[in-house]
Scaffold this motif. Structure first.
Motif, mmCIF file in Angstrom:
data_model
loop_
_atom_site.group_PDB
_atom_site.id
_atom_site.type_symbol
_atom_site.label_atom_id
_atom_site.label_comp_id
_atom_site.label_asym_id
_atom_site.label_seq_id
_atom_site.Cartn_x
_atom_site.Cartn_y
_atom_site.Cartn_z
ATOM 1 N N ALA A 4 0.747 -1.084 0.065
ATOM 2 C CA ALA A 4 0.116 -0.117 -0.065
ATOM 3 C C ALA A 4 0.893 1.314 0.199
ATOM 4 O O ALA A 4 2.007 1.289 0.445
ATOM 5 N N VAL A 5 0.296 2.290 -0.542
ATOM 6 C CA VAL A 5 1.150 3.779 -0.504
ATOM 7 C C VAL A 5 1.089 4.436 0.623
ATOM 8 O O VAL A 5 -0.114 4.580 1.018
ATOM 9 N N HIS A 6 1.914 4.848 1.064
ATOM 10 C CA HIS A 6 2.081 5.572 2.158
ATOM 11 C C HIS A 6 2.229 7.002 1.869
ATOM 12 O O HIS A 6 2.981 7.597 1.458
ATOM 13 N N GLU A 7 1.160 7.939 1.873
ATOM 14 C CA GLU A 7 0.774 9.129 1.448
ATOM 15 C C GLU A 7 1.639 10.288 2.409
ATOM 16 O O GLU A 7 1.938 11.232 1.890
ATOM 17 N N SER A 8 1.811 10.181 3.665
ATOM 18 C CA SER A 8 2.377 11.266 4.486
ATOM 19 C C SER A 8 3.919 11.068 4.900
ATOM 20 O O SER A 8 4.344 11.764 5.684
ATOM 21 N N ARG A 9 4.547 10.433 4.174
ATOM 22 C CA ARG A 9 5.973 10.312 4.366
ATOM 23 C C ARG A 9 7.128 10.869 3.353
ATOM 24 O O ARG A 9 8.200 10.255 3.162
ATOM 25 N N GLY A 10 6.617 11.485 2.567
ATOM 26 C CA GLY A 10 7.382 12.121 1.563
ATOM 27 C C GLY A 10 6.722 12.937 0.459
ATOM 28 O O GLY A 10 5.531 13.041 0.671
ATOM 29 N N PRO A 11 7.067 13.563 -0.564
ATOM 30 C CA PRO A 11 6.453 14.244 -1.414
ATOM 31 C C PRO A 11 5.414 13.565 -2.400
ATOM 32 O O PRO A 11 5.676 12.174 -2.563
ATOM 33 N N ARG A 12 4.387 13.817 -2.172
ATOM 34 C CA ARG A 12 3.252 13.245 -3.229
ATOM 35 C C ARG A 12 2.384 14.051 -4.143
ATOM 36 O O ARG A 12 1.304 14.489 -3.747
ATOM 37 N N GLY A 13 3.118 14.641 -4.773
ATOM 38 C CA GLY A 13 2.559 15.672 -5.695
ATOM 39 C C GLY A 13 1.905 14.747 -6.954
ATOM 40 O O GLY A 13 1.831 13.660 -7.076
ATOM 41 N N PRO A 14 1.647 15.486 -8.149
ATOM 42 C CA PRO A 14 1.351 14.956 -9.396
ATOM 43 C C PRO A 14 2.251 14.082 -9.988
ATOM 44 O O PRO A 14 3.504 14.467 -9.908
ATOM 45 N N GLY A 15 2.016 13.070 -10.504
ATOM 46 C CA GLY A 15 3.075 11.979 -10.835
ATOM 47 C C GLY A 15 2.557 10.624 -10.889
ATOM 48 O O GLY A 15 1.950 10.057 -9.935
ATOM 49 N N ARG A 16 2.724 9.870 -12.092
ATOM 50 C CA ARG A 16 2.546 8.327 -12.150
ATOM 51 C C ARG A 16 3.488 7.569 -11.277
ATOM 52 O O ARG A 16 2.908 6.474 -10.495
ATOM 53 N N TYR A 17 4.537 7.964 -10.886
ATOM 54 C CA TYR A 17 5.561 7.169 -10.169
ATOM 55 C C TYR A 17 6.041 7.771 -9.115
ATOM 56 O O TYR A 17 6.363 8.996 -8.930
ATOM 57 N N ALA A 18 6.403 6.798 -7.945
ATOM 58 C CA ALA A 18 6.736 7.260 -6.692
ATOM 59 C C ALA A 18 7.880 6.015 -6.538
ATOM 60 O O ALA A 18 7.592 4.846 -6.389
ATOM 61 N N GLY A 176 -2.376 5.709 -11.620
ATOM 62 C CA GLY A 176 -3.137 6.128 -12.707
ATOM 63 C C GLY A 176 -3.122 7.499 -12.759
ATOM 64 O O GLY A 176 -2.922 8.221 -11.690
ATOM 65 N N ASP A 177 -3.495 8.146 -13.697
ATOM 66 C CA ASP A 177 -3.688 9.571 -13.880
ATOM 67 C C ASP A 177 -4.653 10.200 -12.950
ATOM 68 O O ASP A 177 -4.589 11.230 -12.682
ATOM 69 N N ASN A 178 -5.620 9.238 -12.178
ATOM 70 C CA ASN A 178 -6.426 9.773 -11.388
ATOM 71 C C ASN A 178 -6.033 9.587 -9.832
ATOM 72 O O ASN A 178 -6.833 10.015 -9.002
ATOM 73 N N GLY A 179 -4.842 9.368 -9.747
ATOM 74 C CA GLY A 179 -4.108 9.048 -8.397
ATOM 75 C C GLY A 179 -4.093 7.860 -7.691
ATOM 76 O O GLY A 179 -3.516 7.687 -6.708
ATOM 77 N N GLU A 180 -5.221 7.120 -8.300
ATOM 78 C CA GLU A 180 -5.500 5.676 -7.549
ATOM 79 C C GLU A 180 -4.117 4.911 -7.862
ATOM 80 O O GLU A 180 -3.480 4.452 -8.953
ATOM 81 N N PRO A 181 -3.729 3.876 -6.894
ATOM 82 C CA PRO A 181 -2.768 2.924 -6.919
ATOM 83 C C PRO A 181 -3.059 2.080 -8.244
ATOM 84 O O PRO A 181 -4.326 1.460 -8.356
ATOM 85 N N LEU A 182 -2.092 1.632 -8.980
ATOM 86 C CA LEU A 182 -2.330 0.844 -10.100
ATOM 87 C C LEU A 182 -1.410 -0.617 -9.848
ATOM 88 O O LEU A 182 -2.014 -1.804 -9.943
ATOM 89 N N GLY A 230 -7.149 5.660 -16.417
ATOM 90 C CA GLY A 230 -8.409 5.346 -15.220
ATOM 91 C C GLY A 230 -9.064 4.064 -15.447
ATOM 92 O O GLY A 230 -8.948 3.688 -16.436
ATOM 93 N N PRO A 231 -9.714 3.563 -14.457
ATOM 94 C CA PRO A 231 -10.241 2.425 -14.547
ATOM 95 C C PRO A 231 -11.508 2.586 -15.363
ATOM 96 O O PRO A 231 -12.070 3.780 -15.761
ATOM 97 N N PRO A 232 -11.975 1.627 -16.100
ATOM 98 C CA PRO A 232 -13.129 1.578 -17.044
ATOM 99 C C PRO A 232 -14.349 1.950 -16.486
ATOM 100 O O PRO A 232 -14.469 1.531 -15.340
ATOM 101 N N GLU A 233 -15.355 2.543 -17.065
ATOM 102 C CA GLU A 233 -16.414 3.196 -16.542
ATOM 103 C C GLU A 233 -17.570 2.147 -16.830
ATOM 104 O O GLU A 233 -18.729 2.207 -15.869
ATOM 105 N N ALA A 234 -17.462 1.045 -17.638
ATOM 106 C CA ALA A 234 -18.273 0.118 -17.845
ATOM 107 C C ALA A 234 -17.845 -1.339 -18.032
ATOM 108 O O ALA A 234 -16.538 -1.305 -18.454
ATOM 109 N N ARG A 254 -5.562 -7.798 -11.351
ATOM 110 C CA ARG A 254 -5.143 -8.622 -9.972
ATOM 111 C C ARG A 254 -4.136 -7.583 -9.213
ATOM 112 O O ARG A 254 -4.422 -7.424 -8.015
ATOM 113 N N GLU A 255 -3.282 -6.847 -9.902
ATOM 114 C CA GLU A 255 -2.226 -6.159 -9.136
ATOM 115 C C GLU A 255 -2.934 -4.872 -8.259
ATOM 116 O O GLU A 255 -2.523 -4.493 -7.142
ATOM 117 N N ARG A 256 -3.815 -4.148 -9.117
ATOM 118 C CA ARG A 256 -4.695 -3.229 -8.704
ATOM 119 C C ARG A 256 -5.472 -3.648 -7.507
ATOM 120 O O ARG A 256 -5.444 -2.828 -6.549
#
Length: 365
Positions: A4-18, A176-182, A230-234, A254-256
């Motif tokens: 799981a991604v830890h949001e509060s322990r470093g910079p987390r601005g726009p970007g696909r990769y951390a 993803g570009d919506n910020g959700e873990p992929l 982003g994930p599919p809408e349908a 599966r990984e998401r």
């Protein structure tokens, strides 16, 4: 391993990769572009001597999993993944296959006849084979372009060029570009070089002496680009994909799915599975995942994973009901599969048994 991604322990601005440190969740930095993630994996070449096809000649992409089964039964079967046929060797009866070996590879010194199947059908046989590995080549560096570094990384880089900072084990977390873990990829990086980035002030291009575990091959790039948006809408966005791309789609699902948190729903839910496009094994688990967790949802990528999901934690609480529409399609395509050692089995019946054992009542149409 997916973390799981830890949001509060470093910079987390726009970007696909951390780039993150897994033990404490520290984020070394975030960026929008990475060189070295998308490249072809190292592939072995098999020359199948005296190839005799069972039916049609084997050409082009063969399958995500091709099993080689020694006919004398003295050795275990082994797996060639993402196998592709280059056709007959010129002026011979030999067939040339390429693919990625599993971690064991073939039995050493095997010189007996072998039969091949792709999990759905027997492909053919050969009297023996020769395996050729590509020349060892250094992996290209991983470059994080436009990286917003954490204070901790800045301090490490400021220590001077005489000391190359080693970051230890790290994960390249991908969103993803919506910020959700992929998904993510494992690294064991040492810093090779860094320089100011033309992508913006206070950003750097960080070059790592590391190899990405499981690079993404070219044929998978269109599916990844679709998921970046982003994930599919349908449901059923995967339905028109070929078998090779369905495997890629299922891997990302599966990984998401393993990164997301699923709130346990109340018992007694009713699900509906659209079986019109269940023409292969990935299609079955993609349709089942969407039946339980909506478009792009995950609920197992194989029978063992389905059992794990049915124990809870993946959007399901027993008991439940499932309406499986158009099951005839699955029965036509998945009732006569082959196990790794070539024994026939009925995947549809097996899945129905697993669901029943975990108190999912299935109605078939």
């Amino acid at each position: 391993m997916l973390l799981a991604v830890h949001e509060s322990r470093g910079p987390r601005g726009p970007g696909r990769y951390a780039l993150t440190e897994p033990e404490h969740g520290h984020v070394w930095g975030v960026c929008a572009e990475v060189d070295g993630l998308f490249r072809e994996p190292r592939r072995a070449t098999y020359v199948l001597l005296g190839w005799v096809p069972d039916n049609a000649e084997v050409l082009g992409w063969v399958g995500s999993r091709v099993w080689l089964v020694p006919e004398d039964g003295t050795d275990d079967v082994w797996l060639l993944e993402d196998a592709e046929s280059l056709g007959r060797h010129p002026r011979t009866d030999d067939l040339v296959l390429t693919g990625t070996d599993d971690y064991l590879g073939p039995p050493e010194g095997h010189r007996a006849p072998v039969r091949l199947h792709d999990g759905y059908r027997w492909l053919g046989s050969c009297r023996e084979f020769a395996r050729v590995l590509p020349e060892e080549q250094a992996a290209p560096p991983v470059v994080l372009r436009g990286l917003a570094p954490s204070d901790r990384l800045r301090q490490a880089l400021a220590s001077g060029t005489r000391h190359v900072p080693e970051l230890g084990e790290a994960f390249l977390e991908i969103r993803g570009d919506n910020g959700e873990p992929l998904t993510d990829r494992l690294l064991r990086p040492a810093v090779r070089a860094w320089r100011p980035s033309p992508r913006g002030p206070d950003l750097i291009d960080l070059e790592l002496d590391a190899e990405i575990h499981r690079p993404v091959p070219g044929h998978a790039r269109p599916v990844w680009d679709r998921w970046f948006a982003g994930p599919p809408e349908a449901p059923g966005a995967w339905a028109r994909l070929g078998a090779r791309q369905r495997e890629v789609w299922l891997e990302l699902v599966r990984e998401r799915g393993c990164l997301l948190t699923h709130e346990p729903p109340p018992a007694g839910r009713a699900y509906e599975l659209d079986g019109r496009n269940v023409t292969d094994e990935p299609g079955l688990f993609l349709a089942l995942g969407e039946a339980v967790n909506g478009p792009g949802g995950y609920f197992g990528g194989c029978v063992d994973a389905l059992v794990d999901c049915l124990h809870g934690g993946f959007g399901h609480t027993a008991p439940a009901t499932l309406l499986w529409r158009d099951i005839a399609t699955a029965r036509e395509h998945l009732s006569r599969l082959l196990s790794p050692d070539g024994e026939p089995y009925d995947l549809v019946a097996l899945v129905l048994d697993v669901l029943a054992e975990r108190r999912v009542h299935v109605t078939l149409t």
